[in-house]
Design an enzyme around this catalytic site. Structure first.
Site, PDB file in Angstrom:
ATOM      1  N   LYS A 141     -35.020  20.925  13.299  1.00  0.00           N
ATOM      2  CA  LYS A 141     -35.727  20.033  14.224  1.00  0.00           C
ATOM      3  C   LYS A 141     -35.049  20.286  15.629  1.00  0.00           C
ATOM      4  CE  LYS A 141     -32.812  16.155  12.670  1.00  0.00           C
ATOM      5  NZ  LYS A 141     -32.051  16.916  11.413  1.00  0.00           N
ATOM      6  N   LYS A 159     -21.714  26.286  16.440  1.00  0.00           N
ATOM      7  CA  LYS A 159     -22.051  25.238  17.475  1.00  0.00           C
ATOM      8  C   LYS A 159     -21.195  25.135  18.579  1.00  0.00           C
ATOM      9  CE  LYS A 159     -24.578  22.111  14.171  1.00  0.00           C
ATOM     10  NZ  LYS A 159     -24.840  20.945  13.619  1.00  0.00           N
ATOM     11  N   LYS A 193     -32.602  29.267   9.881  1.00  0.00           N
ATOM     12  CA  LYS A 193     -33.180  28.026   9.134  1.00  0.00           C
ATOM     13  C   LYS A 193     -34.057  27.159  10.238  1.00  0.00           C
ATOM     14  CE  LYS A 193     -31.304  23.429   7.071  1.00  0.00           C
ATOM     15  NZ  LYS A 193     -30.439  22.624   7.013  1.00  0.00           N
TER      16      LYS A 193
END
Length: 329
Positions: free
Chosen positions: A196, A111, A193
């Protein structure tokens, strides 16, 4: 009765992957364990959030927790920010952690990539807050997907380090990863993965997608080069992912599905998979719509926060007493 803790961020509408990889097993666990399920809104603010959206997503997530079959008389459901002990113990866990082990966290490195110096501090200290979430409730088991195992291992390390310094205060939690469906992958990229936050909406199925959208996403899901429906995650990651989803939605084993679709093309397989997903989603969406606008949902969250505060404050008091941060009386 052993205690289980799990938390999900309200940073968007949860996906079918969240349900199959985590929430579905929660329903199976609630009869045999003392379960705490937390809407971890403090974790969500590691990146900027729109206040009204965060508030709405937290309520949606609470309704979905119950809609999938969790019984508020058996479990404790609450919002993280309504239990101040999480932030308080989070700071203590940050002081227990070492900079090097935080910087080695895979999710932090992923990230932080490409952000230069504009890396939110919360991304680095996310794992100690997660450790606090778990340790406050004397948790024995934490059901997680494969991508969270590293954070759970750090939680164990921090708990053991604290206990060695200050005495046996924390229960050391064990990791519980399901054998099938621990990590549901993107429909468009089986190498990552299902999330959302995926910029490609075709990569995930939201738990609140309408039926037409779900069918379209399944039909467009990536498959492998040959036309054989066979489970082999290394050589056939795309179809293996779809088989995992089908198995978890239908209750059929992967072996059964392989035999059922022997010699059958991807078209029929995807059509049947879409229907299996719809049959799973229909009762959940119906129950969600009943709960979302109901005052009963607020009552459940209030009761959950009251119980969570009671248990969490007892643990925090023990921690502060052990560290010399509480006055002797």
């Amino acid at each position: 009765m052993a205690t289980i803790f799990s938390g999900i961020q309200p940073s968007g509408i949860i996906t079918l992957g969240n349900y199959l990889g985590a929430m579905k097993q929660f329903v199976e666990l609630q009869d045999d364990y003392n379960c705490y399920f937390c809407i971890v809104n403090q974790h969500a603010i590691t990146v900027p959030q729109d206040p009204s959206t965060l508030r709405e997503n937290s309520r949606r997530l609470a309704a979905l927790y119950l809609a999938v079959g969790l019984d508020p008389s058996k479990i404790t459901l609450f919002i993280q920010s309504e239990v101040p002990a999480h932030a308080k113990l989070g700071w203590i866990m940050m002081c227990t952690a070492y900079l090097g082990e935080l910087e080695r966290m895979t999710q932090f490195k992923d990230k932080a990539q490409g952000r230069g110096e504009a890396i939110p501090g919360g991304l680095l200290v996310y794992p100690p807050l997660m450790a606090a979430d778990i340790l406050l409730y004397n948790t024995n088991l934490v059901p997680v997907g494969d991508d969270q195992k590293q954070h759970l291992e750090l939680t164990r390390d921090l708990a053991e380090r604290f206990n060695k310094r200050y005495g046996e205060v924390f229960t050391i939690p064990e990791i519980r990863v399901p054998k099938v469906g621990a990590r549901i992958m993107s429909l468009q990229d089986p190498g990552k993965k299902m999330s959302k936050s995926d910029p490609n909406p075709g990569g995930f199925i939201s738990m609140l997608d309408d039926e037409k959208t779900i069918v379209q996403k399944v039909k467009r899901a990536q498959t492998d080069s040959d036309n054989q429906i066979h489970y082999n995650p290394e050589e056939k990651p795309a179809i293996s992912n779809l088989l995992s989803i089908y198995s978890l939605c239908s209750g059929k084993s992967i072996d059964e599905l392989e035999q059922q679709y022997q010699g059958v093309g991807y078209g029929q397989f995807k059509s049947d998979l879409a229907e299996a997903i719809l049959q799973t989603m229909r009762p959940i969406q119906q129950r969600f719509n009943e709960l979302y606008h109901s005052s009963a949902l607020d009552d459940i969250l209030d009761q959950g926060a009251e119980k969570a505060n009671s248990v969490a404050n007892q643990t925090l008091q023990k921690v502060e007493q052990a560290m010399g941060m509480a006055r002797s009386r």
